[in-house]
Design an enzyme around this catalytic site. Structure first.
Site, PDB file in Angstrom:
ATOM      1  N   GLU A   7       0.712  -1.342  -0.188  1.00 44.17           N
ATOM      2  CA  GLU A   7       0.062  -0.085  -0.076  1.00 44.17           C
ATOM      3  C   GLU A   7       0.893   1.319  -0.030  1.00 44.17           C
ATOM      4  OE1 GLU A   7      -0.372  -2.359   2.377  1.00 44.17           O
ATOM      5  OE2 GLU A   7      -2.429  -2.250   3.224  1.00 44.17           O
ATOM      6  N   ASP A  83      -1.239  -5.019   3.725  1.00 49.02           N
ATOM      7  CA  ASP A  83      -1.402  -5.122   5.303  1.00 49.02           C
ATOM      8  C   ASP A  83      -2.075  -6.392   5.858  1.00 49.02           C
ATOM      9  OD1 ASP A  83       0.346  -2.870   5.762  1.00 49.02           O
ATOM     10  OD2 ASP A  83      -1.357  -1.625   6.236  1.00 49.02           O
ATOM     11  N   TYR A 296       3.649  -4.804  12.921  1.00 51.75           N
ATOM     12  CA  TYR A 296       2.484  -3.928  12.638  1.00 51.75           C
ATOM     13  C   TYR A 296       1.539  -3.477  13.656  1.00 51.75           C
ATOM     14  CZ  TYR A 296      -1.806  -3.463   9.787  1.00 51.75           C
ATOM     15  OH  TYR A 296      -2.752  -2.934   9.047  1.00 51.75           O
TER      16      TYR A 296
END
Length: 698
Positions: A7, A83, A296
């Site tokens: 992304e 993600d 993350y």
């Protein structure tokens, strides 16, 4: 060449650097398409055909898609590495559709930190797109679109509010209800008795706990003064109690607790914390190499991987000693937690905060240091304290004095706890002391404090509203809609926010409540687990909602416009206050038949007291677009004569334009000051300031 799509542009650089030759990493820059604004209600779904969605490529992503298609044609394979959450899975699915990639065989990489090891592991064990996650995200998007469009349209027409939403409106309701608690709060008077003792030439303030062996409560000045009279009598130590206390470290950070802790410690807004954490996750340049420093950031888990725990064990024992190691404790369950990821932790313990500091800005460093130390502390032994409580008594009053001595720092070797130790000198039972610095002080109970951003996020998590990826965005939406304002770090609902919440709560009580929103999140989770059908969830929501909406639409009153008390000079109707994207203005209530808008009367400019040397009209003070004050001719725009307030030329210094004969005036530009013709733009003569200075020197 293999094409890997992620992304974020920063993430693409970091991953590209790790993968090296043979791979080209490109960013989609988030979602590439969304629901169209067509069909029934503009929902972008065919409600008569099992709610089939229609997607279109976003206008600002057409060039991105075009580039990805070109790269695909020149690549032997396309790998999706978005993600590892619901939104990321949906982005991967949209990319596969637009790029015409086979859903059942296109490789989908899943990793939770951007490091060599995690990427190698992901490449060795690719999976395919998880359609259950995609269906969960799609269901959420469809339901939120329907609720958002229907309620927003209704509110805009009835009370002129900008928007409503499944999560944002429930969050607003919590803030508004809390504001009502504050407004309804009635303060109660109470008094405190203050007293100190002297030990070894140092004063120690005592805490009054009992009056005449009953729990102390002084609700007026008379009662306080009676207690104050008792302080004339000395006190003796009646008891000394010593106890040991163990304090456990806190769990590693998840999204919500990181945002709360950073807000509490550093007063960062949640949006800033999210941006900083994203930067640390995607990669920061260290020694010339982009390095992902943390895992993350969108997670509701406090679990740490076995691999990390083993590396942390070696690190802690080597640095602090065997006594400091404890291991991973059993963590409490978070409501609706998915536990799909690890906690937010550092990716490499060798990159200590002190090493990273020179590569990070101040805010990045503070957040990284907090994550690094909190993660290690969560695996370390408890802090051991010795707590001493000393009781002082006279015939009427009982006081105590507490002291804390740290016996073993444990996890707090990092100084994460903010409470200071208070080591007391040696006291003995029976010791007598005079009460010093005695006095009484009036107080009033205080209303509960307004919510901070961190507190709202904690409430959202506790009640199961939203997800880690939406906490901060929800608050930003409420601020952008001006439903709430940020005042000294706390959220305060505006009049429009209160009105919006009250109206929604009145007409849609079953929809705008925490239980309904939490139940919807549970259903979305069940879709992602494959235990419930997405179409069933949509239908169970849609038909009752629309039926109730149609009834409310007819019942809901229309908020009257606020009158100014004046009449329209064109049609005679009332003038009212209206709002536009430029702010509040006064217009005719008969709009759109009458489009009269009252113009603000401009104040007459202040006179300078002398006339324009060019045309003879009076000179006045004016302001430019930047708000800077200057002197100009009142005959503007016919006469363009101006003077700077910084250096106004006197008659003796007046210079004449050699081109047209008008006066030269001092002007400013990005390159500095200069003399220009007052007859500009008819005459464009300019003269450098240094030329004038040289002439004056000669």
């Amino acid at each position: 060449m293999k094409l890997v799509i992620v992304e974020s542009p920063t993430k693409s650089k970091t991953i590209g650097q790790y993968l090296g030759e043979g791979y080209h990493v490109e960013a989609s820059v988030g979602h590439i398409r969304d629901l169209a604004i067509s069909g029934v209600g503009g929902f972008g779904v065919d409600v008569n055909n099992d709610f089939k969605p229609t997607y279109i490529v976003d206008a600002d992503k057409k060039d991105v898609v075009k580039k990805l298609l070109e790269l695909k044609r020149n690549s032997e394979e396309v790998i999706l590495a978005t993600d590892p959450d619901r939104e990321g899975e949906a982005i991967a699915w949209h990319l596969a559709n637009v790029l015409e990639l086979p859903i059942e065989s296109t490789k989908r990489l899943e990793f939770h930190e951007i490091t060599h090891t995690s990427l190698e592991e992901a490449l060795k064990n690719p999976r395919v797109i998880d359609m259950n996650l995609v269906h969960s995200q799609e269901t959420r998007r469809i339901i939120d679109r329907i609720i958002g469009f229907k309620l927003s349209t209704l509110l805009k027409s009835k009370i002129r509010s900008k928007s409503a939403g499944r999560v944002q409106s429930v969050t607003l309701k919590m803030i508004v209800e809390h504001e009502k608690e504050i407004a309804d709060f009635k303060p109660e008077e109470y008094w405190n008795l203050e007293a100190s003792i002297n030990k070894n030439d140092k004063l120690y303030p005592l805490t009054l706990i009992k009056i005449n062996d009953e729990n102390q409560k002084m609700s007026n000045e008379t009662e306080a003064n009676i207690a104050l009279d008792f302080t004339k009598e000395n006190v003796k130590i009646s008891a000394i109690d010593t106890s040991l206390k163990s304090i456990s470290s806190k769990e590693p950070f998840r999204t919500s607790t990181l945002q709360q802790e950073v807000s509490s410690r550093f007063s960062f807004k949640t949006r800033e914390t999210t941006i900083i954490a994203q930067q640390l996750y995607e990669g920061v340049e260290i020694n010339g190499e982009l390095t992902g420093l943390i895992t993350y950031i969108r997670t509701d888990s406090t679990r740490l991987s076995e691999t990390f725990v083993n590396s942390a064990k070696n690190y802690i024992i080597n640095k602090f000693g065997q006594d400091y190691w404890k291991g991973q404790k059993k963590t409490k369950d978070v409501k609706l937690a998915q536990d799909a990821h690890e906690a937010i932790r550092p990716t490499n313990l060798d990159i200590t905060p002190s090493i990273a500091k020179e590569y990070l800005n101040d805010h990045q460093y503070k957040v990284y240091k907090l994550i690094y130390e909190r993660t290690l502390a969560s695996l370390m032994q408890d802090k051991k304290e010795e707590v001493t409580t000393i009781e002082f008594k006279n015939s009427h009053l009982t006081f105590n004095l507490k002291g804390v001595k740290v016996l073993f720092a444990g996890y707090d070797v990092f100084k994460l706890d903010e409470n200071d130790t208070n080591i007391l000198p040696e006291f003995n039972t029976g010791e007598e002391f005079e009460l010093l610095e005695t006095g009484v002080k009036q107080n009033f109970t205080k209303a509960p404090p307004r919510y901070t951003e961190g507190k709202v996020i904690k409430l959202m998590e506790d009640k199961g509203i939203g997800r880690p990826s939406t906490y901060s965005a929800t608050i930003q939406t409420l601020l952008a809609r001006k439903y709430v304002t940020l005042v000294k770090g706390t959220l305060r609902p505006s009049e429009q926010g209160i009105l919006t919440s009250n109206v929604l709560n009145k007409y849609f009580p079953d929809l705008i409540n925490t239980e309904y929103t939490a139940d919807m999140e549970t259903n979305l989770d069940k879709i992602s687990e494959g235990t419930i059908d997405e179409l069933k969830v949509i239908k169970d929501f849609y038909y009752p909602f629309v039926e109730h909406y149609d009834v409310v639409k007819e019942q809901m009153y229309k908020e009257p416009l606020k009158l100014t008390g004046e009449k329209c000079p064109i049609c005679g109707s009332d003038l009212v206050y209206r709002n536009s994207k430029h702010g509040e203005f006064i217009g005719c209530s008969n709009y759109p038949k009458c489009t009269y808008i009252k113009k603000e009367e401009k104040a007459e400019p202040e006179s300078v007291g002398r006339n324009c040397p060019t045309c003879g009209s009076p000179l006045v003070y004016r302001k430019n677009k930047k708000g800077q004050k200057f002197i100009g001719c009142s005959n503007y725009p016919k006469c363009h004569y101006i003077e700077s307030l910084e250096e106004v030329t006197t008659p003796e210094e007046t210079r004449i334009c050699p081109k047209c004969g008008a006066n030269l005036v001092l002007r400013s530009s990005r390159r500095g000051k200069f003399y220009g013709c007052s007859n500009y733009p008819k005459c464009d003569y300019v003269e450098p300031l240094n030329k004038v200075k040289k002439e004056n020197e000669n």
